[in-house]
Design an enzyme around this catalytic site. Structure first.
Site, PDB file in Angstrom:
ATOM      1  N   CYS A 139       5.799  19.848  10.485  1.00 22.30           N
ATOM      2  CA  CYS A 139       5.749  18.465  10.000  1.00 22.30           C
ATOM      3  C   CYS A 139       6.399  18.343   8.622  1.00 22.30           C
ATOM      4  O   CYS A 139       6.267  17.309   7.971  1.00 22.30           O
ATOM      5  CB  CYS A 139       4.304  17.966   9.955  1.00 22.30           C
ATOM      6  N   TYR A 154      -2.464  28.750  14.591  1.00 26.29           N
ATOM      7  CA  TYR A 154      -2.910  27.409  14.207  1.00 26.29           C
ATOM      8  C   TYR A 154      -3.148  26.561  15.457  1.00 26.29           C
ATOM      9  O   TYR A 154      -2.612  25.464  15.601  1.00 26.29           O
ATOM     10  CB  TYR A 154      -1.889  26.718  13.305  1.00 26.29           C
ATOM     11  N   CYS A 163       0.821  -1.209   0.000  1.00 27.57           N
ATOM     12  CA  CYS A 163       0.000   0.000   0.000  1.00 27.57           C
ATOM     13  C   CYS A 163       0.855   1.259   0.000  1.00 27.57           C
ATOM     14  O   CYS A 163       0.333   2.355  -0.168  1.00 27.57           O
ATOM     15  CB  CYS A 163      -0.940   0.002   1.201  1.00 27.57           C
ATOM     16  N   CYS A 200      -2.419  -4.003   9.724  1.00 30.36           N
ATOM     17  CA  CYS A 200      -1.469  -2.894   9.599  1.00 30.36           C
ATOM     18  C   CYS A 200      -0.688  -2.702  10.895  1.00 30.36           C
ATOM     19  O   CYS A 200      -1.266  -2.620  11.983  1.00 30.36           O
ATOM     20  CB  CYS A 200      -2.198  -1.598   9.245  1.00 30.36           C
TER      21      CYS A 200
END
Length: 458
Positions: free
Chosen positions: A413, A317, A82, A164
């Site tokens: 990030c 944010y 995947c 997973c």
């Protein structure tokens, strides 16, 4: 002048030695100085490679056979294709080294800040089963419901993602049970080509500290067949389920959640804790997916902020107030701003939940709200910013530097946009002091960072 051509041709098979990794984890080998990027190849390895794409300055290939194997190669825990966990073939030590280098390279090549210390990345003791949230597409195969992830660059579902290895193991079990019950009840999967069917995605969230579970069923239709039976069987199988939500998305779109949600059973929120703070999490809340490393990340942000009891802090944010409330434990006052109204409602709820009265939250674009605050006489001592992957709008960077805080703490990030934004802040009177990478997403190429900038007193 003769046109320069690549030294390899598409579909050619070559022997290649690998010397480096890209920031995505692809092996890099060179033929006469021409780089080929090859997934599932590690530095120090030699392989038979098929060239699959040739550009002017670089190409792509795939491994046909490994001739020499790196000692850093390990057998992946998961053998699905995947592409969600593209680093499982390399040791965790090498994963951390790769991410450390990614941050260093961004600071050097994009920010031109070679003097800034990039501290050793903080990894996990156990880099598996860390995710507290998943969103799984639903499809059909031979008349049966299937769940899985989309294969890379396609909408073909790869099945059996209940195994997973990055998911919290409870989540895998819940997804499997929802699929089983829905299939038994004849609930049809969404067909995106025909825009028909009912069940589009299954989203599951868990509270790491509380073990509470939320199930979100994303449907094309408002009507969910046999929902009472589904709810009864699902809550019977998992007593820790506290919330079952339906998100109605009747659009032809890749966006997962719809604009309308309704509570089918239980509460609107589940709860979790980070350190001493509790948080209410709704279906649409942004909440970090790795609870163990979130605490590490926020502790570092708090350390860099160096907040005193008389300090005023802005959290741009701010989301549902996670970082804001950490800051409010030490600051005189915290102002949070966020463009999503539902997030601000959650932030206010979380402040009340924790008995915090020195945090205020506002809806709006930070780059517009902050100049207004400045005009009202608000002079923050510290600004903390945690933007999405695209980084900060330049207008926001200007607004932050114009307010003149003593320190800016940047949680990121994406090392590339972090480096770009640090460069802009450097040119506007701030000095990058240090960067701390944190591995929030083991087995993937993503890396989180906290950077400290201090105002240069001229």
């Amino acid at each position: 002048m003769a046109k320069q051509t690549a030294p390899v041709k598409k579909n050619e098979t070559i022997t290649l030695n690998f010397e480096d990794l890209t920031h995505e984890g692809n092996g890099v080998g060179k033929i006469n100085g021409y780089p080929l990027f090859v997934p599932n190849a590690l530095p120090g390895e030699e392989a038979m490679v098929k060239v699959i794409k040739v550009n002017k300055n670089f190409g792509f290939g795939k491994v046909l056979e490994l001739i020499k194997v790196s000692p850093e190669r390990i057998d992946p825990v998961c053998h699905m294709n995947c592409n969600g966990c593209g680093l499982q073939h390399m040791s965790y030590r090498l994963q951390l080294e790769m991410k450390q280098n990614q941050v260093k390279n961004a600071m050097k090549k994009i920010a031109h800040l070679e003097h800034v210390p990039v501290h050793p990345i903080i990894g996990m003791t156990d880099p598996l089963h860390y995710r507290n949230k998943v969103q799984i597409p639903v499809g059909e195969k031979n008349g049966e419901l299937i769940t899985g992830f989309y294969q890379k660059r396609s909408h073909r579902i790869i099945e059996n993602t209940e195994t997973c290895t990055t998911h919290n193991e409870t989540i895998n079990e819940v997804v499997k049970e929802v699929r089983s019950i829905a299939g038994k009840l004849g609930i049809k999967a969404y067909n995106e080509e025909k825009h028909s069917g009912v069940l589009r995605h299954i989203m599951v969230r868990t509270g790491d500290a509380t073990n509470e579970i939320m199930v979100v069923l994303v449907t094309r239709t408002e009507k969910l067949p046999n929902k009472e039976v589904l709810i009864k069987e699902l809550t019977g199988a998992f007593p820790n389920i506290k919330s079952i939500v339906q998100s109605i998305n009747d659009k032809r779109t890749n966006v997962i959640l719809g604009k309308r949600t309704k509570i089918l059973w239980g509460e609107e929120y589940i709860y979790d804790k980070i350190g001493d703070l509790s948080f209410a999490i709704s279906a649409k809340s942004f909440y970090q997916v790795n609870p163990e490393q979130t605490k590490v990340l926020y502790d570092k942000a708090l350390e860099y902020a160096q907040i005193g009891g008389e300090d005023v802090v802005i959290d741009a944010y701010c989301g549902i107030g996670t970082i804001s409330l950490f800051l409010a434990q030490q600051a005189k006052k915290v102002y949070g701003v966020e463009i999503v109204p539902e997030a601000i409602n959650d932030a206010k709820k979380n402040a009340k939940l924790n008995g915090i009265i020195n945090a205020e939250f506002y809806v709006g674009e930070a780059e517009k709200v902050m100049p207004w605050w400045k005009a009202q006489g608000l002079n923050p001592d510290v600004i903390v910013v945690d933007p999405p992957r695209k980084g900060c709008d330049e207008a926001l960077l200007h607004a932050m530097s114009d307010m003149g805080p003593k320190r800016i703490v940047y949680v990121s990030c994406n090392p590339s946009t972090l480096a770009r934004d640090l460069r802009i802040l450097e040119d506007r009177g701030y000095e990058a002091k240090e960067v701390q990478p944190v591995d929030m997403f083991p087995q993937t190429g993503h890396v989180e960072c906290v950077a400290l900038m201090s105002r240069i007193n001229r």
